[in-house]
Motif scaffolding. Structure first.
Motif, PDB file in Angstrom:
ATOM      1  N   ASP A  74      -7.790  32.788 -29.713  1.00 43.82           N
ATOM      2  CA  ASP A  74      -8.009  31.396 -29.318  1.00 43.82           C
ATOM      3  C   ASP A  74      -7.023  30.921 -28.263  1.00 43.82           C
ATOM      4  OD1 ASP A  74     -10.208  30.986 -30.953  1.00 43.82           O
ATOM      5  OD2 ASP A  74      -9.004  30.361 -32.671  1.00 43.82           O
ATOM      6  N   ARG A  75      -5.885  31.603 -28.151  1.00 45.72           N
ATOM      7  CA  ARG A  75      -4.869  31.181 -27.180  1.00 45.72           C
ATOM      8  C   ARG A  75      -5.031  31.882 -25.838  1.00 45.72           C
ATOM      9  NH1 ARG A  75       1.045  30.623 -29.996  1.00 45.72           N
ATOM     10  NH2 ARG A  75       0.438  29.521 -31.895  1.00 45.72           N
ATOM     11  N   LEU A  76      -5.370  33.175 -25.866  1.00 47.79           N
ATOM     12  CA  LEU A  76      -5.357  34.002 -24.665  1.00 47.79           C
ATOM     13  C   LEU A  76      -6.768  34.215 -24.123  1.00 47.79           C
ATOM     14  CD1 LEU A  76      -2.875  36.769 -25.915  1.00 47.79           C
ATOM     15  CD2 LEU A  76      -2.332  34.713 -24.589  1.00 47.79           C
ATOM     16  N   ALA A 204      -7.638  27.162 -27.348  1.00 47.12           N
ATOM     17  CA  ALA A 204      -6.836  26.218 -28.132  1.00 47.12           C
ATOM     18  C   ALA A 204      -5.575  25.842 -27.363  1.00 47.12           C
ATOM     19  CB  ALA A 204      -6.468  26.838 -29.472  1.00 47.12           C
ATOM     20  N   SER A 205      -5.125  24.609 -27.593  1.00 43.84           N
ATOM     21  CA  SER A 205      -3.886  24.148 -26.960  1.00 43.84           C
ATOM     22  C   SER A 205      -3.258  23.080 -27.842  1.00 43.84           C
ATOM     23  CB  SER A 205      -4.167  23.580 -25.564  1.00 43.84           C
ATOM     24  OG  SER A 205      -5.045  22.472 -25.646  1.00 43.84           O
ATOM     25  N   GLU A 207      -1.629  20.942 -30.605  1.00 42.28           N
ATOM     26  CA  GLU A 207      -1.573  21.008 -32.063  1.00 42.28           C
ATOM     27  C   GLU A 207      -2.684  21.857 -32.669  1.00 42.28           C
ATOM     28  OE1 GLU A 207      -1.539  17.064 -33.577  1.00 42.28           O
ATOM     29  OE2 GLU A 207       0.447  16.576 -32.775  1.00 42.28           O
ATOM     30  N   SER A 208      -3.718  22.156 -31.882  1.00 39.57           N
ATOM     31  CA  SER A 208      -4.828  22.953 -32.413  1.00 39.57           C
ATOM     32  C   SER A 208      -4.537  24.444 -32.392  1.00 39.57           C
ATOM     33  CB  SER A 208      -6.104  22.673 -31.612  1.00 39.57           C
ATOM     34  OG  SER A 208      -5.981  23.161 -30.276  1.00 39.57           O
ATOM     35  N   ARG A 209      -3.375  24.840 -31.846  1.00 38.86           N
ATOM     36  CA  ARG A 209      -3.029  26.254 -31.770  1.00 38.86           C
ATOM     37  C   ARG A 209      -2.405  26.713 -33.081  1.00 38.86           C
ATOM     38  NH1 ARG A 209       0.412  26.941 -26.318  1.00 38.86           N
ATOM     39  NH2 ARG A 209       0.193  29.120 -26.914  1.00 38.86           N
ATOM     40  N   GLY A 210      -2.435  28.012 -33.290  1.00 40.63           N
ATOM     41  CA  GLY A 210      -1.697  28.591 -34.400  1.00 40.63           C
ATOM     42  C   GLY A 210      -2.510  28.804 -35.661  1.00 40.63           C
ATOM     43  N   ILE A 211      -1.934  29.601 -36.540  1.00 41.89           N
ATOM     44  CA  ILE A 211      -2.594  29.971 -37.787  1.00 41.89           C
ATOM     45  C   ILE A 211      -2.736  28.770 -38.708  1.00 41.89           C
ATOM     46  CG2 ILE A 211      -2.371  31.392 -39.854  1.00 41.89           C
ATOM     47  CD1 ILE A 211      -0.894  33.437 -38.090  1.00 41.89           C
ATOM     48  N   ARG A 212      -1.687  27.962 -38.798  1.00 42.59           N
ATOM     49  CA  ARG A 212      -1.708  26.821 -39.714  1.00 42.59           C
ATOM     50  C   ARG A 212      -2.862  25.879 -39.376  1.00 42.59           C
ATOM     51  NH1 ARG A 212       3.835  23.714 -40.620  1.00 42.59           N
ATOM     52  NH2 ARG A 212       4.300  25.821 -41.388  1.00 42.59           N
ATOM     53  N   GLN A 335     -20.101  30.208 -35.892  1.00 42.77           N
ATOM     54  CA  GLN A 335     -19.704  30.123 -34.488  1.00 42.77           C
ATOM     55  C   GLN A 335     -20.287  28.887 -33.807  1.00 42.77           C
ATOM     56  OE1 GLN A 335     -19.171  33.729 -32.072  1.00 42.77           O
ATOM     57  NE2 GLN A 335     -20.181  34.871 -33.706  1.00 42.77           N
ATOM     58  N   LEU A 336     -21.550  28.615 -34.052  1.00 42.89           N
ATOM     59  CA  LEU A 336     -22.210  27.519 -33.361  1.00 42.89           C
ATOM     60  C   LEU A 336     -21.832  26.150 -33.924  1.00 42.89           C
ATOM     61  CD1 LEU A 336     -25.791  28.994 -32.838  1.00 42.89           C
ATOM     62  CD2 LEU A 336     -23.966  28.766 -31.146  1.00 42.89           C
ATOM     63  N   ASP A 337     -21.465  26.094 -35.189  1.00 41.33           N
ATOM     64  CA  ASP A 337     -21.202  24.801 -35.834  1.00 41.33           C
ATOM     65  C   ASP A 337     -19.718  24.492 -35.976  1.00 41.33           C
ATOM     66  OD1 ASP A 337     -23.932  24.662 -36.040  1.00 41.33           O
ATOM     67  OD2 ASP A 337     -24.007  25.289 -38.129  1.00 41.33           O
ATOM     68  N   THR A 338     -18.870  25.220 -35.272  1.00 42.48           N
ATOM     69  CA  THR A 338     -17.431  24.961 -35.294  1.00 42.48           C
ATOM     70  C   THR A 338     -16.930  24.833 -33.859  1.00 42.48           C
ATOM     71  OG1 THR A 338     -16.995  27.353 -35.378  1.00 42.48           O
ATOM     72  CG2 THR A 338     -17.043  26.165 -37.477  1.00 42.48           C
ATOM     73  N   PRO A 339     -15.775  24.184 -33.638  1.00 44.23           N
ATOM     74  CA  PRO A 339     -15.263  24.008 -32.274  1.00 44.23           C
ATOM     75  C   PRO A 339     -14.956  25.343 -31.602  1.00 44.23           C
ATOM     76  CG  PRO A 339     -14.133  22.547 -33.819  1.00 44.23           C
ATOM     77  CD  PRO A 339     -14.935  23.499 -34.640  1.00 44.23           C
ATOM     78  N   GLU A 340     -15.212  25.399 -30.309  1.00 41.53           N
ATOM     79  CA  GLU A 340     -14.966  26.631 -29.558  1.00 41.53           C
ATOM     80  C   GLU A 340     -13.510  27.056 -29.632  1.00 41.53           C
ATOM     81  OE1 GLU A 340     -16.310  26.074 -25.579  1.00 41.53           O
ATOM     82  OE2 GLU A 340     -18.440  26.186 -26.100  1.00 41.53           O
ATOM     83  N   LYS A 341     -12.595  26.088 -29.633  1.00 37.15           N
ATOM     84  CA  LYS A 341     -11.178  26.422 -29.636  1.00 37.15           C
ATOM     85  C   LYS A 341     -10.719  27.030 -30.956  1.00 37.15           C
ATOM     86  CE  LYS A 341      -9.960  21.652 -30.815  1.00 37.15           C
ATOM     87  NZ  LYS A 341      -9.280  20.427 -30.342  1.00 37.15           N
ATOM     88  N   MET A 342     -11.578  26.955 -31.995  1.00 35.83           N
ATOM     89  CA  MET A 342     -11.274  27.557 -33.298  1.00 35.83           C
ATOM     90  C   MET A 342     -12.008  28.884 -33.504  1.00 35.83           C
ATOM     91  SD  MET A 342      -9.205  25.785 -35.266  1.00 35.83           S
ATOM     92  CE  MET A 342      -8.391  24.182 -35.224  1.00 35.83           C
ATOM     93  N   ARG A 343     -12.797  29.299 -32.533  1.00 35.33           N
ATOM     94  CA  ARG A 343     -13.719  30.420 -32.718  1.00 35.33           C
ATOM     95  C   ARG A 343     -13.024  31.700 -33.190  1.00 35.33           C
ATOM     96  NH1 ARG A 343     -18.568  30.834 -30.104  1.00 35.33           N
ATOM     97  NH2 ARG A 343     -18.553  28.580 -30.454  1.00 35.33           N
ATOM     98  N   GLY A 344     -11.924  32.059 -32.553  1.00 39.37           N
ATOM     99  CA  GLY A 344     -11.243  33.296 -32.927  1.00 39.37           C
ATOM    100  C   GLY A 344     -10.743  33.283 -34.350  1.00 39.37           C
TER     101      GLY A 344
END
Length: 425
Positions: A74-76, A204-205, A207-212, A335-344
């Motif tokens: 999600d980051r790279l 992701a960028s 606060e939306s980044r990271g495992i937590r 995949q389709l029903d969740t935000p793209e930045k959370m996909r990974g």
């Protein structure tokens, strides 16, 4: 079986055609290596338990490191991570070839490669899944996932067949080198893709980044928790057919190794049929997921009473097809029903659930077959998965504020009509 034109709509996209071609080459090589590794360990140790240990070592990193892989995805940018993972897997396959050539009895080294391969899969798998969603537009993603199931099943059949033919000629080192080369098909496909035709997902960028953040999103999304819970039960108690088919063949059906081989072939054909069926649908809905889970579970329970091999094999066909429809629908919806930045990270959780289901289900079903008998194991586990599907239907109905009948698309009679019918009786 001929594909309807709608079933092939993902192939309209050049980048997907390249991705699909590379996928079947890579999957074929992977299954050639799987067969070679299993045989290498079995030949060196004479122990099926040792073979099972290699499978555990391959799956364990996903359960431990999967969320780190999802966070990286999600980051790279996906492409560099995919390239790095393919090169790493090729190097590991070449290492296996060297081990088999120089010291085929060095099982410790084979286990080390299996563990390292699991780490690469855990860290690179979510990026691979994310990239696969970028080669088609969102409306064609369910079709691409369905076609991917068909290609994976075809690659598995082709890989195991080729391994059986080539092993006496090229030996196990040859199988491993073929797999090493197969990863370069993916690299070639990546090089040939048109960047202007990619559907790049949001990264992701902040606060939306990271495992937590990924874990928190799943925990506060009730429908995701419900789907992953259902996937865990279905995957553990309803998918480990390599255990139950072997037990039925060796036990009640008295079909031996030949019967087990026949059932494995029928099951593989069923997965292809399931992929084609899913690819032909314009949408893969929750209703389809729940209905297929219930029907497949009841078929599993019913399979336990089949008296002969032929009838048992006939029931296995729709069960295998249903399993692919279930997996493809879950993959599509998460995949389709969740935000793209959370996909990974969502894909990583799905991978962790799948790995955990295999780790739990294999031993549990094996114990049930040994202590309760394979027929009872199939019947009990089928009822458990059917119950889980019904509970999931109730939970999703409450989350969506509808009735269970409405969620499943069943007709619901008004209370007055029901009372009148009772009075007439």
């Amino acid at each position: 079986m001929r594909f309807p034109a709608a079933s092939l709509r993902a192939f309209r996209h050049r980048n997907y055609r390249l991705w699909a071609g590379a996928d079947i080459v890579s999957v074929t090589g992977t299954w050639m290596q799987v067969l070679g590794v299993n045989w290498l360990i079995l030949k060196a140790t004479g122990s099926a338990t040792s073979v099972g240990l290699s499978l555990v070592l391959t799956a364990l990193p996903t359960m431990i490191l999967g969320m780190w892989g999802g966070s990286l995805a999600d980051r790279l940018p996906s492409r560099p991570v995919v390239v790095a993972s393919q090169i790493a897997q090729a190097a590991l396959a070449a290492t296996l070839a060297m081990i088999a050539l120089k010291d085929p009895g060095n099982i410790t080294a084979v286990y080390g490669v299996a563990l390292a391969g699991g780490v690469v899969t855990a860290l690179g798998g979510p990026a691979l899944g994310r990239f696969g969603a970028e080669v088609v537009p969102p409306e064609d993603l369910p079709n691409a996932l369905s076609l991917g199931s068909v290609l994976n099943s075809a690659g598995r059949i082709l890989g195991m067949s080729l391994a059986g033919v080539l092993m006496p000629v090229a030996g196990m080192p040859g199988l491993f080198m073929i797999n090493a080369v197969s990863f370069f098909a993916v690299l070639a496909a990546l090089a040939m893709m048109r960047r202007s035709e990619m559907y790049v997902l949001e990264r992701a960028s902040g606060e939306s980044r990271g495992i937590r953040a990924g874990v928190a999103f799943v925990l506060r999304t009730p429908w995701l928790l419900t789907i992953f819970g259902l996937a865990l039960v279905l995957g553990s108690m309803g998918r480990n057919y390599q255990v139950t088919m072997a037990s039925m063949s060796a036990g009640p059906l008295a079909a031996g190794a030949g019967g087990y081989a026949l059932l494995s072939t029928v099951f593989a054909v069923g997965t292809v049929i399931g992929g084609i069926a899913a690819a032909g649908r314009p949408q893969l809905t929750m209703r389809l997921l729940l209905a297929t889970a219930i029907v497949t579970s009841l078929a599993q329970a019913f399979s336990g009473v089949m008296p002969v091999l032929s009838l048992f094999a006939m029931v296995m066909l729709p069960i295998a097809a249903g399993g692919v429809v279930i997996d493809t629908t879950i993959g599509s919806r998460i995949q389709l029903d969740t935000p793209e930045k959370m996909r990974g990270r969502i894909l990583a959780v799905n991978g962790i659930v799948g790995a955990a289901a295999g780790a739990i289900g294999g031993p549990v079903l094996g114990w049930m077959c040994d202590n309760l008998g394979p027929r009872n194991a199939l019947e009990i586990s089928g009822l458990i998965t059917a119950g889980a599907a019904l509970l999931a239907a109730v939970a999703l109905a409450r989350i969506n504020g509808v009735s269970v009948a409405g969620l499943l698309g069943l007709p619901s009679l008004p209370v007055r009509r029901v009372a009148a019918a009772v009075e007439e009786i």
